[in-house]
Design an enzyme around this catalytic site. Sequence first.
Site, short mmCIF file in Angstrom:
data_model
loop_
_atom_site.label_atom_id
_atom_site.label_comp_id
_atom_site.label_asym_id
_atom_site.label_seq_id
_atom_site.Cartn_x
_atom_site.Cartn_y
_atom_site.Cartn_z
N ASN A 9 -21.41 -31.71 -22.70
CA ASN A 9 -20.95 -30.50 -23.37
C ASN A 9 -21.61 -30.46 -24.75
O ASN A 9 -21.24 -31.23 -25.63
CB ASN A 9 -19.41 -30.58 -23.49
CG ASN A 9 -18.82 -29.45 -24.30
OD1 ASN A 9 -19.50 -28.49 -24.63
ND2 ASN A 9 -17.54 -29.58 -24.64
N LYS A 11 -21.49 -28.18 -26.95
CA LYS A 11 -20.70 -27.44 -27.95
C LYS A 11 -21.62 -26.50 -28.74
O LYS A 11 -22.59 -25.98 -28.20
CB LYS A 11 -19.92 -28.41 -28.85
CG LYS A 11 -19.12 -29.43 -28.01
CD LYS A 11 -18.13 -30.21 -28.79
CE LYS A 11 -17.40 -31.16 -27.85
NZ LYS A 11 -16.33 -31.90 -28.49
N HIS A 94 -11.20 -26.22 -22.64
CA HIS A 94 -11.50 -27.33 -23.54
C HIS A 94 -10.51 -27.29 -24.70
O HIS A 94 -10.09 -26.21 -25.14
CB HIS A 94 -12.94 -27.21 -24.06
CG HIS A 94 -13.36 -28.43 -24.81
ND1 HIS A 94 -13.01 -28.63 -26.12
CD2 HIS A 94 -14.05 -29.53 -24.42
CE1 HIS A 94 -13.47 -29.81 -26.51
NE2 HIS A 94 -14.11 -30.38 -25.50
N GLU A 96 -10.82 -27.57 -27.76
CA GLU A 96 -11.25 -26.76 -28.91
C GLU A 96 -10.97 -25.28 -28.66
O GLU A 96 -10.66 -24.53 -29.59
CB GLU A 96 -12.73 -27.04 -29.22
CG GLU A 96 -12.89 -28.42 -29.83
CD GLU A 96 -14.19 -29.14 -29.50
OE1 GLU A 96 -15.16 -28.49 -29.10
OE2 GLU A 96 -14.21 -30.38 -29.64
N GLU A 166 -9.12 -35.04 -21.12
CA GLU A 166 -9.69 -35.29 -22.45
C GLU A 166 -8.56 -35.42 -23.47
O GLU A 166 -8.09 -34.40 -24.01
CB GLU A 166 -10.61 -34.13 -22.85
CG GLU A 166 -11.77 -33.94 -21.91
CD GLU A 166 -12.96 -33.33 -22.65
OE1 GLU A 166 -14.02 -33.96 -22.66
OE2 GLU A 166 -12.80 -32.25 -23.25
N GLY A 172 -14.38 -36.52 -30.32
CA GLY A 172 -15.15 -36.47 -31.56
C GLY A 172 -14.63 -37.39 -32.65
O GLY A 172 -15.04 -37.29 -33.80
N SER A 212 -15.08 -39.36 -26.93
CA SER A 212 -15.80 -40.50 -27.53
C SER A 212 -16.39 -41.45 -26.49
O SER A 212 -16.50 -42.67 -26.74
CB SER A 212 -14.90 -41.25 -28.52
OG SER A 212 -14.51 -40.38 -29.57
#
Length: 249
Positions: A9, A11, A94, A96, A166, A172, A212
Amino acid sequence: MRKKIVAGNWKMNTLLKDGMELAKAVEKLEKEKRSDALVIIAPPYTHLSRVNDLIDSVKLSAQNCASEESGAYTGEVSPDMLVSAGVEYVIIGHSERRSYYGEDNELLNKKTKLALSKGLKPIFCCGEVLEEREGGALFDVIREQLNVGLADLTKEDISRVVIAYEPVWAIGTGVVATPDQAQEMHKFIRDLLVDLFDKKVAENMTILYGGSCKPSNASELFANPDVDGGLIGGAALKAEDFLAIVNSY
Ligand code: PGA
């Protein structure tokens, strides 16, 4: 047969030229891979059709899609548009998108059903935030995300979905879930799929871990019986690191 997948991904990273270079490098290294995992990349929207011309064994995903079919929805990109650009997979839900853009379980269910109806394969994300894990609500959160997010899907639909677990606290942050934490949640998700669909569906479902994941920790995560690969963010931006993760299978 359960498919192993490693998906990158990207992003909101890379300009078009760099993205095309990265896609070419991933395709080249994929040809030399020592693993039977399927390799997917999810570049930004602007890169999709150009990247599609550069890849062959590597499969193409978008990072999001609209919940409506077409019309006056300024700034949105429809599943049909993605298909017309050569896209096969689409990341839906996701964290985010959930946290910065307020996408809730009902909206994500709408996107999932629309994407499926257009022939796309959703990579459906779920995951808890740290307070939910520490407060003991983590299983309830994941159950709700999947119950609502995957509502009304037929067995045929779900056979084209990939699930990505996730944990938000691992995305991240450099803090990775332990192999035991990942296995515990992946097993929980697989058991939930038995209840929502049936045992065969659950057994065949690819459940990816994301957060991560990097070359140094991928093999111990992938060694778990219910972890079928990874959804990779930061480490997918370097072709060598990304393929090192693929090869750690
Ligand atoms: P990360 O992101 O690998 O950079 O933690 C994973 C993801 O958000 O899919």
